[in-house]
Design a protein around this motif. Structure first.
Motif, PDB file in Angstrom:
ATOM      1  N   LEU A   1      -7.687   2.353  -3.164  1.00  0.00           N
ATOM      2  CA  LEU A   1      -6.330   2.546  -2.686  1.00  0.00           C
ATOM      3  C   LEU A   1      -6.314   2.584  -1.174  1.00  0.00           C
ATOM      4  CD1 LEU A   1      -4.653   5.061  -5.079  1.00  0.00           C
ATOM      5  CD2 LEU A   1      -4.013   2.725  -4.589  1.00  0.00           C
ATOM      6  N   VAL A   2      -6.332   1.411  -0.583  1.00  0.00           N
ATOM      7  CA  VAL A   2      -6.229   1.365   0.867  1.00  0.00           C
ATOM      8  C   VAL A   2      -4.776   1.046   1.179  1.00  0.00           C
ATOM      9  CG1 VAL A   2      -7.031   0.270   2.963  1.00  0.00           C
ATOM     10  CG2 VAL A   2      -8.559   0.527   1.011  1.00  0.00           C
ATOM     11  N   PRO A   3      -4.097   1.937   1.790  1.00  0.00           N
ATOM     12  CA  PRO A   3      -2.671   1.672   2.020  1.00  0.00           C
ATOM     13  C   PRO A   3      -2.454   0.560   3.033  1.00  0.00           C
ATOM     14  CG  PRO A   3      -3.329   3.768   2.981  1.00  0.00           C
ATOM     15  CD  PRO A   3      -4.526   3.222   2.296  1.00  0.00           C
ATOM     16  N   PHE A   4      -1.263  -0.043   2.970  1.00  0.00           N
ATOM     17  CA  PHE A   4      -0.887  -1.025   3.988  1.00  0.00           C
ATOM     18  C   PHE A   4      -0.875  -0.331   5.337  1.00  0.00           C
ATOM     19  CE2 PHE A   4       0.980  -3.059   0.332  1.00  0.00           C
ATOM     20  CZ  PHE A   4       0.793  -4.396   0.610  1.00  0.00           C
TER      21      PHE A   4
ATOM     22  N   GLY B   1      -8.725  -7.773   5.582  1.00  0.00           N
ATOM     23  CA  GLY B   1      -8.867  -6.559   4.795  1.00  0.00           C
ATOM     24  C   GLY B   1      -7.586  -6.277   4.053  1.00  0.00           C
ATOM     25  N   ARG B   2      -7.143  -7.268   3.323  1.00  0.00           N
ATOM     26  CA  ARG B   2      -5.905  -7.136   2.577  1.00  0.00           C
ATOM     27  C   ARG B   2      -5.997  -5.941   1.641  1.00  0.00           C
ATOM     28  NH1 ARG B   2      -3.625 -11.529  -1.727  1.00  0.00           N
ATOM     29  NH2 ARG B   2      -1.758 -10.376  -2.237  1.00  0.00           N
ATOM     30  N   PRO B   3      -4.998  -5.112   1.680  1.00  0.00           N
ATOM     31  CA  PRO B   3      -5.080  -3.916   0.832  1.00  0.00           C
ATOM     32  C   PRO B   3      -5.199  -4.310  -0.625  1.00  0.00           C
ATOM     33  CG  PRO B   3      -3.202  -3.833   2.319  1.00  0.00           C
ATOM     34  CD  PRO B   3      -3.775  -5.193   2.426  1.00  0.00           C
ATOM     35  N   ARG B   4      -6.058  -3.591  -1.314  1.00  0.00           N
ATOM     36  CA  ARG B   4      -6.282  -3.913  -2.717  1.00  0.00           C
ATOM     37  C   ARG B   4      -5.055  -3.630  -3.555  1.00  0.00           C
ATOM     38  NH1 ARG B   4     -11.961  -3.642  -3.330  1.00  0.00           N
ATOM     39  NH2 ARG B   4     -11.947  -3.583  -5.563  1.00  0.00           N
ATOM     40  N   VAL B   5      -4.223  -2.716  -3.098  1.00  0.00           N
ATOM     41  CA  VAL B   5      -3.038  -2.377  -3.871  1.00  0.00           C
ATOM     42  C   VAL B   5      -2.219  -3.619  -4.156  1.00  0.00           C
ATOM     43  CG1 VAL B   5      -0.981  -0.974  -3.937  1.00  0.00           C
ATOM     44  CG2 VAL B   5      -2.994  -0.159  -2.728  1.00  0.00           C
ATOM     45  N   ALA B   6      -2.171  -4.480  -3.166  1.00  0.00           N
ATOM     46  CA  ALA B   6      -1.341  -5.664  -3.305  1.00  0.00           C
ATOM     47  C   ALA B   6      -1.810  -6.518  -4.470  1.00  0.00           C
ATOM     48  CB  ALA B   6      -1.373  -6.468  -2.023  1.00  0.00           C
TER      49      ALA B   6
ATOM     50  N   LEU C   1      -0.900   7.315  -6.127  1.00  0.00           N
ATOM     51  CA  LEU C   1       0.214   6.439  -5.777  1.00  0.00           C
ATOM     52  C   LEU C   1       1.002   7.025  -4.616  1.00  0.00           C
ATOM     53  CD1 LEU C   1       1.376   5.424  -9.351  1.00  0.00           C
ATOM     54  CD2 LEU C   1       0.119   4.047  -7.710  1.00  0.00           C
ATOM     55  N   GLU C   2       1.199   8.312  -4.672  1.00  0.00           N
ATOM     56  CA  GLU C   2       1.934   8.941  -3.577  1.00  0.00           C
ATOM     57  C   GLU C   2       1.202   8.764  -2.262  1.00  0.00           C
ATOM     58  OE1 GLU C   2       2.413  12.892  -5.036  1.00  0.00           O
ATOM     59  OE2 GLU C   2       4.085  12.308  -6.350  1.00  0.00           O
ATOM     60  N   ARG C   3      -0.112   8.907  -2.305  1.00  0.00           N
ATOM     61  CA  ARG C   3      -0.885   8.695  -1.078  1.00  0.00           C
ATOM     62  C   ARG C   3      -0.736   7.260  -0.599  1.00  0.00           C
ATOM     63  NH1 ARG C   3      -4.794  12.400  -2.659  1.00  0.00           N
ATOM     64  NH2 ARG C   3      -5.906  10.861  -3.911  1.00  0.00           N
ATOM     65  N   ALA C   4      -0.780   6.305  -1.544  1.00  0.00           N
ATOM     66  CA  ALA C   4      -0.708   4.907  -1.154  1.00  0.00           C
ATOM     67  C   ALA C   4       0.619   4.586  -0.502  1.00  0.00           C
ATOM     68  CB  ALA C   4      -0.919   4.029  -2.378  1.00  0.00           C
ATOM     69  N   PHE C   5       1.668   5.259  -0.921  1.00  0.00           N
ATOM     70  CA  PHE C   5       2.992   4.977  -0.354  1.00  0.00           C
ATOM     71  C   PHE C   5       3.393   5.977   0.732  1.00  0.00           C
ATOM     72  CE2 PHE C   5       3.204   2.794  -4.461  1.00  0.00           C
ATOM     73  CZ  PHE C   5       3.535   1.536  -3.994  1.00  0.00           C
ATOM     74  N   HIS C   6       2.410   6.703   1.228  1.00  0.00           N
ATOM     75  CA  HIS C   6       2.657   7.675   2.304  1.00  0.00           C
ATOM     76  C   HIS C   6       3.732   8.670   1.943  1.00  0.00           C
ATOM     77  CE1 HIS C   6       0.109   5.232   4.759  1.00  0.00           C
ATOM     78  NE2 HIS C   6       0.890   4.185   4.571  1.00  0.00           N
ATOM     79  N   ARG C   7       3.803   9.004   0.653  1.00  0.00           N
ATOM     80  CA  ARG C   7       4.759  10.045   0.309  1.00  0.00           C
ATOM     81  C   ARG C   7       4.154  11.408   0.600  1.00  0.00           C
ATOM     82  NH1 ARG C   7       9.035   9.143  -3.224  1.00  0.00           N
ATOM     83  NH2 ARG C   7       9.437   6.936  -3.575  1.00  0.00           N
ATOM     84  N   ARG C   8       2.834  11.402   0.768  1.00  0.00           N
ATOM     85  CA  ARG C   8       2.260  12.668   1.196  1.00  0.00           C
ATOM     86  C   ARG C   8       1.037  12.442   2.044  1.00  0.00           C
ATOM     87  NH1 ARG C   8      -0.773  15.861  -3.576  1.00  0.00           N
ATOM     88  NH2 ARG C   8      -1.507  14.170  -4.865  1.00  0.00           N
TER      89      ARG C   8
END
Lengths: 369, 588
Positions: free
Chosen positions: B345-348, B368-373, B581-588
């Motif tokens: 989970l490497v965020p954008f 280093g395209r984020p894997r999430v994508a 998921l929250e970490r990936a979307f910078h919700r926290r």
């Protein structure tokens, strides 16, 4: 060279010869078919260096003798798709190309390769060869080839052992788990046993060139090759150099238990029960009683099945298990109304008599419980 | 040649030179000094240890303990070689309970550095000190000192330039010292460690911290939280410790610590045992992370094998092994294998509103395209209808069960607290593997007997290896017979293996048997055979699965004891919690 030939005869010849020619080779010249036109005939030559065939095309008129090496598959396909009755073959000389024409409208011009690059393909040696009825030869091959090894390894078993002893021609094939032996009487030959392990592929080609079963063909046991000659073709196969198992040692001579059953019915019941066995637990158990035999099959994943049929049994009631594929292979080739099955113990080979001079031996499967 | 000349050529070395040479075995670099001194302190019963280093330990190693201390008569002897308090007779070697025993360390260190000992026994008023400068031992003198012993070693190899030249950069030497200290700190629960370098604190562990707390302090919470305890006992032999899920495995063994009766050691045999326990769960090339402490009666183990005491020899290896393996395997199976490794989970990179940086630039793999994508649902033929059908199901009926097949390879499943992505082939392979194993273990092995036994040529030693295992192999349906000193005949093989050539199988077996030396039992041979079958008979990546098939696969997997990796050790699933998921979307 310049040759006029009947399209159908040429097509037949090219079909036989191209079946030998490899699709790719480290020696590119052999990807071609070699055409040799002499005074009165056109010969097509093909080889993959293990098997070689010379095929004489009938109904030709040679206007100018010569030799040409042309791409085999393209030539065969082009001739196959032509519609005219006659085909004219013509080399332009000096390696400039080879023309195949039919009528005024259809033609192709193929690139050629220097014929000197083609390996020397031996001629059939008449001396010491033996006449055999064509049908007899093809029948021996058909009776045995199914049991030859196909999987990798056990090199010597990838062929059919062919033996000539006195007035008997024998063929034997095995993959290490089953073995088949078939014999046929031939014209008496002199000397001791002649023996050759002929690759299965070569055997298939021999059968392919025997197009008239009533023709007497000639066979020849060579030093390291086996040859066969018909009126149209000469075929040589390089022998497999290996140790073929001593087949006489594995065919049980004495047996305590014997049953006879209707071959077709047994075949059908085996097929029926084998349906529930899986590719990985491929065993059916034959439970043999006095007058009836019951066939059981089961696989942990799929369930179980059984089927029974009447037999004539002489021996001690026993259970013995086999791979049904092996039994079915044999029964498919059974030439008798009733197949005869003999065995001793459930760990020892079972012997099937499939016809006159036709024996099939199968090793059982033991199931640990 | 005269006697006079000869005696001029061969000389008996003075003791100082002897010690310098001997020092080469014991003292290679500052880390060895650290190890020797800390072990001495621990043997002296230290509860609190302070280790001060300067310039990677080259300039200074100082170990201060609060242990029993020494009297003036001890100090007289401390720097002499083979002077030790830990061993009196040869017989004592059989049951060594202390960390050191050879009596070489201080003499060796003293001969290649400037060393000073300051010590005071508990309950005595006066302390004592002695110095040893490159082998010149001074007189013992009275000095004021705190309770316990402080040993200072300064300017290591100042008088042996050849050795000094071999020392590495400060950072490297410091790293080695810290590696030693970490191991010791983990091994000695009950002792506090404070480590400083150039007067800055590097790490510390408090006396009362247990192993888990120490791992947390030294290696971080992520690892510490994932550890699974191991505890097993067999007679006088006790195994205890913590092991990590396979995803923490590393290219090196720095986080694989074995302690034998409190002594850290790098023993090949124990390391292999651990690797074996992870077999099937771990990438074979990677080293598991584990902190394990083994207690064995001193008489059962020979530690006097190697001068640095890092290798040992067990008297009862044959009995010890199955015990260790069983306990470790059980623990490995309890670890959490579904959580992906750290990099998934490497965020954008965050693009702040109002800046144009990065806008209009498609992230490419090279950047280093984020894997999430890559988790986006690809258009698959089955994707749409399946999704539509599932979507119609009322959510309350199946609270955590919606599944979507992606790229005919992955199953994305909704969970109560996130989602998981299942590799269908890997999971089915595990299911098939377990089923085959159960079938085989139930004893129904069909053996296709050979009409013409196939002969396999082997080396004499290999034939011997096989000969020992013939009955075991026969139980597996592999019926072999010794045919000659270098030949084995294959009389029967399981019909399961019909596509496999006999010689290849036999050679593979020999390799497996010789490779593992004493390890392989029937279990492993079975595994060996079953592995490849399981792979062949499982659904492949790229197979479209109907919803019912997916359901039954997941159900079958849920019934298994282990379903977290495929038999080769690849994970079967990746789990993303809501927190991830929250970490990936910078919700926290």
């Amino acid at each position: 060279m310049k040759v006029l030939c009947a399209r159908e005869r040429l097509r037949e010849g090219l079909t036989v010869v191209t079946s030998v020619i490899p699709l790719k080779s480290t020696r590119p010249a052999i990807e071609n078919v070699c055409l040799v036109a002499s005074d009165d005939m056109l010969e097509l030559v093909g080889t993959d260096l293990d098997v070689a065939v010379r095929y004489r095309v009938a109904d030709v008129k040679v206007e100018e003798p010569g030799t040409a090496l042309i791409p085999a598959r393209v030539a065969a396909d082009f001739v196959r798709d032509l519609t005219g009755d006659t085909v004219r073959l013509r080399s332009k000389g000096n390696g400039e190309g080879f023309v195949i024409e039919s009528g005024p409208d259809d033609r192709c011009e193929l690139t050629t390769v220097d014929p000197d690059e083609y390996p020397v393909v031996a001629r059939f040696i008449e001396e010491g060869s033996l006449p055999v009825l064509g049908a007899k030869f093809t029948r021996l091959v058909a009776r045995t080839s199914f049991a030859a090894a196909r999987e990798a390894g056990r090199y010597a078993m990838h062929g059919i052992l062919t033996e000539l002893e006195g007035d008997e021609l024998r063929m034997i094939a095995t993959d290490g788990r089953r073995l088949v032996l078939a014999k046929a009487p031939v014209e008496a030959s002199a000397g001791g046993i002649q023996r050759a392990i002929v690759p299965t592929k070569g055997m298939m080609l021999f059968c392919k060139v025997i197009d008239d079963p009533t023709e007497m063909v000639r066979i020849h046991f060579g030093e390291n090759q086996f040859g066969l000659k018909t009126s149209k073709a000469e075929v040589y196969a390089r022998l497999i150099d290996g140790e073929f198992p001593r087949y006489s040692a594995v065919i049980p001579a004495m047996t305590q238990n014997t049953f006879e059953a209707d071959a077709q019915a047994l075949h059908q019941k085996l097929k029926l029960v084998a349906n529930v066995t899986s590719a990985d637990t491929r065993a059916v158990k034959l439970s043999i009683g006095k007058e009836r035999i019951t066939i059981y099959g089961r696989s942990a994943a799929m369930g179980e099945a059984s089927a029974s049929l009447d037999v004539i049994f002489d021996g001690k009631p026993t259970d013995i298990a086999f791979n049904p594929d092996y039994l079915i292979d044999g029964l498919k080739n059974c030439e008798l109304q009733n197949v005869r099955f003999e065995f001793n113990e459930k760990n020892n080979p079972g012997k099937f008599t499939l016809g006159e001079d036709y024996t099939y031996v199968v090793m059982p499967i033991t199931i640990d419980t | 040649m005269t006697d006079a000349v000869a005696s001029a050529v061969i000389r008996v070395l003075p003791e100082r030179v002897r010690n310098q040479i001997a020092a080469g075995e014991v003292v290679e670099r500052p880390a060895s000094v650290v190890k020797e001194l800390v072990e001495n302190a621990l043997d002296a019963g230290a509860r609190e240890l302070v280790i001060d280093l300067e310039e990677g330990g080259v300039k200074l190693v100082r170990v201060s303990d609060d242990g029993c201390g020494m009297g003036p008569e001890d100090l007289q002897l401390a720097f002499l070689s083979h002077a030790t308090s830990k061993l009196a007779e040869v017989e004592d070697l059989a049951h060594i309970g202390t960390l050191g025993f050879r009596g070489e360390a201080l003499a060796s260190i003293g001969s290649v550095a400037r060393a000073r000992v300051l010590t005071r026994r508990a309950g005595e008023q006066l302390g004592w000190t002695v110095e040893n400068e490159g082998g010149t031992i001074g007189a013992v003198g009275a000095a004021g000192a705190p309770r316990g012993t402080t040993i200072e070693v300064r300017d290591l190899f100042y008088n042996v330039p050849a050795r000094r030249a071999f020392l590495k950069r400060t950072a490297t030497e410091l790293g080695r010292c810290l590696d030693v200290l970490q191991r010791l700190a983990l091994a000695h629960v009950g002792t506090g460690f404070i480590v400083t370098h150039d007067r800055g604190r590097v790490f510390d562990v408090e006396r009362e911290m247990d192993l888990a707390a120490r791992v947390r302090r030294l290696f971080g919470a992520e690892l510490a939280d994932a550890l699974v305890p191991v505890a097993a006992e067999s007679g006088p032999v006790r195994l205890a410790g913590l092991i990590a899920p396979p995803r923490f495995s590393r290219g090196d063994t720095t986080r694989q610590l074995w302690f034998l009766n409190g002594r850290p050691l790098k023993d090949r045999v124990l390391a292999r045992c651990l690797l074996e326990a992870y077999r099937g769960f771990n990438d074979e090339k990677r080293q598991p992370v584990a902190f394990l402490s083994l207690s064995v009666p001193p008489a059962e183990v020979d530690v006097n094998v190697h001068p640095t005491k890092s290798e040992v020899r067990f008297r009862e290896e044959r009995r010890l092994f199955p015990f260790l393996l069983g306990a470790l395997r059980a623990a490995v199976a309890r670890t959490d294998m579904a959580t992906p490794g750290g990099k998934l989970l490497v965020p954008f990179p965050r693009v702040l509103p109002g800046t144009w940086a990065g806008a209009g630039r498609a992230p490419s793999a090279g950047e280093g395209r984020p894997r999430v994508a890559e988790l986006e649902v690809r258009e698959g033929p089955s994707a749409t209808p399946l999704f539509a059908a599932e979507a119609r199901v009322a959510p309350e009926r199946r609270p955590a069960g919606r599944v979507l097949q992606v790229a005919a390879t992955y199953l994305v499943r909704e969970l109560a607290d996130g989602l998981e992505i299942v590799d269908q082939h890997a999971l089915h392979e595990r299911v098939t593997y377990e089923r085959l194993k159960a079938e085989l273990a139930a004893g129904k092995v069909e053996v296709q007997r050979e009409l013409v036994p196939e002969l396999v040529e082997l080396a004499r030693s290999e034939v011997h290896v096989l000969a020992e295992h013939l009955p075991t192999l026969e139980r597996l349906g592999i019926d072999l017979a010794i045919f000659g000193p270098t030949t084995v005949a294959v009389h029967g093989l399981p019909s399961l293996l019909k596509r496999r050539a006999g010689p290849r199988l036999v050679r593979e077996l020999v390799a497996a048997l010789s490779d593992g030396e004493k390890l392989p039992g029937p279990e492993q041979l079975l595994d060996h055979v079953v592995h490849s079958m399981a792979c062949r008979r499982s659904v492949m990546a790229g197979d479209e699965l109907a919803p019912e098939e997916i359901e039954s696969l997941l159900e079958a997997a849920a019934r298994l004891p282990h379903d977290q990796t495929c038999p080769h050790g690849r994970p079967t699933r990746v789990r993303l919690s809501l927190a991830d998921l929250e970490r990936a979307f910078h919700r926290r």
